[in-house]
Design an enzyme around this catalytic site. Structure first.
Site, mmCIF file in Angstrom:
data_model
loop_
_atom_site.group_PDB
_atom_site.id
_atom_site.type_symbol
_atom_site.label_atom_id
_atom_site.label_comp_id
_atom_site.label_asym_id
_atom_site.label_seq_id
_atom_site.Cartn_x
_atom_site.Cartn_y
_atom_site.Cartn_z
ATOM 1 N N ASP A 230 0.974 -1.087 -0.165
ATOM 2 C CA ASP A 230 0.155 -0.047 0.022
ATOM 3 C C ASP A 230 0.918 1.274 0.015
ATOM 4 O O ASP A 230 1.612 1.691 0.979
ATOM 5 C CB ASP A 230 -0.719 -0.029 1.277
ATOM 6 C CG ASP A 230 -1.779 1.166 1.301
ATOM 7 O OD1 ASP A 230 -1.435 2.233 1.102
ATOM 8 O OD2 ASP A 230 -3.115 0.977 1.727
ATOM 9 N N LYS A 270 -4.654 10.799 -1.085
ATOM 10 C CA LYS A 270 -3.740 11.415 -0.162
ATOM 11 C C LYS A 270 -2.919 12.286 -0.634
ATOM 12 O O LYS A 270 -2.553 13.359 -0.374
ATOM 13 C CB LYS A 270 -3.143 10.337 0.791
ATOM 14 C CG LYS A 270 -3.905 8.984 1.231
ATOM 15 C CD LYS A 270 -5.125 9.799 2.256
ATOM 16 C CE LYS A 270 -6.149 8.536 2.737
ATOM 17 N NZ LYS A 270 -6.990 9.355 3.672
#
Length: 478
Positions: A230, A270
């Site tokens: 991730d 993000k």
């Protein structure tokens, strides 16, 4: 009334967690500088709002990127008609190029391996469906993002086995910890199908160094299990050491690896601050996984108009270069301001260089070193201090007293209010703990500290960049 399914009636969503309870407390009583100045300040949302002024300038300069403008309306019909689940070629090329840019162009990504999903949430679930059957397991180093319990487990039936990492070595992932978790899974009759790592880490705000990544690759290669990396915070690394992607490690000459075992989850939520666009990416080096994930992406495609806008934006090389530099600069300034202000009242945190949060150390404020005491402190912070911070136990940290606090999802004035509340709370707590004979000295300290904090929060030293208010598109999941 007919019975509902076990998925519908169970609690696999993971909503019964302080992590989500904090969101609910915020939604019930949200802070507003004028309408609700005593409300809860949202510090539990890992959102990057610091670059919206910069992005807004690009949007004004390029109205044709949106089909909702006079300059872009000629593309409306094309965007409104059916698009297959492969995604627009220009979108996949732009995302692949951006992923390379974020990693310093040290590695190239193949657009044909870009698979769309509805945010990183959808990407993780898609990979879980592709790689494991119900009852099989993934190893996950702690502390880890609470949403993984929902994203990987809820609908897939997959289990997560924690790899316990220790504060004594800054929560590094060690071979011993990996082996211990693997053995524990076997003792529980769980077949381990993979290891999930988050790099940069949520909630730690740290990166995995090259040696750790090599050890991780060696471990999964030896066990013949999958590795999910991730990397959704890759562009939030704001100071040295630089980010190292798993995609770089597997290309090194001294690393032996079956590339069919390597998969990356990416997102623009993000790094660019676009969670409302729901742009998630599965990037796999395994052809069969790419094929299966692409078919599954039918359940969570990115809208055509979003693909069009993102493709236009990320194809502008000058914008991308300037954005990455500006974002790092603003994150560095905010992180420095926030951690320095906390240190003025004796609050420390794990040393970090990435992410949109810090891993705050409140162990000295615990009544006792238990998770019950951690929850007591968390309830005081939520209900009295009126800050939504997330307790470490909700991230499966097995050491009480750590809290994740987000710093990039608010403007400078809201940050100043939050720091003022923290200062008041800590000083009151210190007074309660100090014997009466020392109160006189503490009063002097409090006065001096108050002046220093007021100086720190003076508008004259605040960043001149104030982000837009929190997006109303982002809500706590109920």
């Amino acid at each position: 009334m007919a019975a509902m399914s076990k998925i519908a009636t169970g609690n696999g969503h993971g909503e019964n967690s302080p992590y989500f309870d904090g969101w609910k407390a915020y939604e019930t009583d949200p802070f507003h500088p004028i309408d609700r100045p005593d409300g809860v300040i949202q510090m539990g949302l890992a959102e990057n709002q610091l670059c919206f002024d910069f992005i807004k300038k690009w949007l004004i300069k390029h109205p044709e990127a949106s089909v909702s403008t006079a300059q872009g309306v000629n593309k409306f019909k094309e965007m409104a008609l059916f698009q297959d689940y492969h995604g627009m070629p220009e979108f996949r090329r732009a995302v692949a190029k951006f992923m390379g840019k974020v990693r310093g162009d040290r590695v190239k990504f193949d657009p044909d391996r870009i698979v769309m999903s509805g945010g990183a949430t959808g990407a993780h679930e898609t990979l879980a469906f592709c790689l494991a059957d119900p009852g099989e397991a993934f190893l996950v180093p702690t502390p880890y993002y609470p949403g993984f319990d929902r994203d990987l487990k809820w609908r897939t039936g997959v289990e997560l086995v924690p790899v316990h990492c220790e504060s004594s070595n800054n929560f590094k992932i060690t071979r011993d910890a990996l082996e211990a978790a693997y053995v524990k899974a076997q003792e529980a009759n769980l077949r381990v199908k993979g290891l999930l790592i988050t790099n940069p880490s949520n909630p730690l705000g740290t990166i995995l160094d090259r040696d750790t990544l090599k050890n991780v690759v060696g471990f999964i290669n030896e066990k013949n299990i999958h590795l999910i990396g991730d990397e959704i915070y890759a562009a939030t690394v704001f100071m040295e050491p630089e980010f190292v992607s798993i995609s770089e490690i597997i290309e090194e000459d001294d690393v032996e690896c079956n590339r069919d075992l390597i998969h990356i989850v990416y997102s623009l939520s993000k790094d660019m601050g676009f969670p409302g666009f729901r742009v998630g990416i599965v990037y796999s080096y395994n052809d069969a996984v790419v094929s299966c994930a692409r078919k599954m992406s039918s359940f969570g495609l990115v809208s055509s108009q979003t693909q069009h806008l993102i493709a236009s934006m990320l194809s502008d090389d000058d914008f991308v270069d300037d954005f990455i530099a500006e974002s790092k600069n603003l994150l560095f300034k905010r992180h420095k301001y926030f951690t320095r202000s906390l240190s003025q009242v004796g609050i420390g945190s794990l040393k970090s260089n990435a992410g949109l949060f810090i891993w705050m150390d409140l162990r000295r404020l615990l009544r006792e070193k238990t998770f019950e005491a951690e929850m007591e402190l968390w309830r005081v912070i939520i209900n009295e201090v009126k800050l939504n911070v997330s307790p470490g136990s909700s991230f499966h940290c097995h050491e009480p007293g750590w809290f994740r606090v987000c710093f990039a999802n608010m403007d400078d004035n809201t940050m100043a209010v939050a720091l003022s509340r923290i200062r008041t709370f800590v000083l009151k707590n210190n007074e309660a703990m100090v014997p009466p004979r020392k109160l006189c000295r503490l009063s002097s300290l409090k006065l001096s500290l108050s002046r220093r904090m007021d100086d720190l929060m003076s508008p004259s030293i605040l960043s001149p960049h104030s982000p837009l208010p929190q997006s109303p598109l982002v809500r706590a999941r109920n």
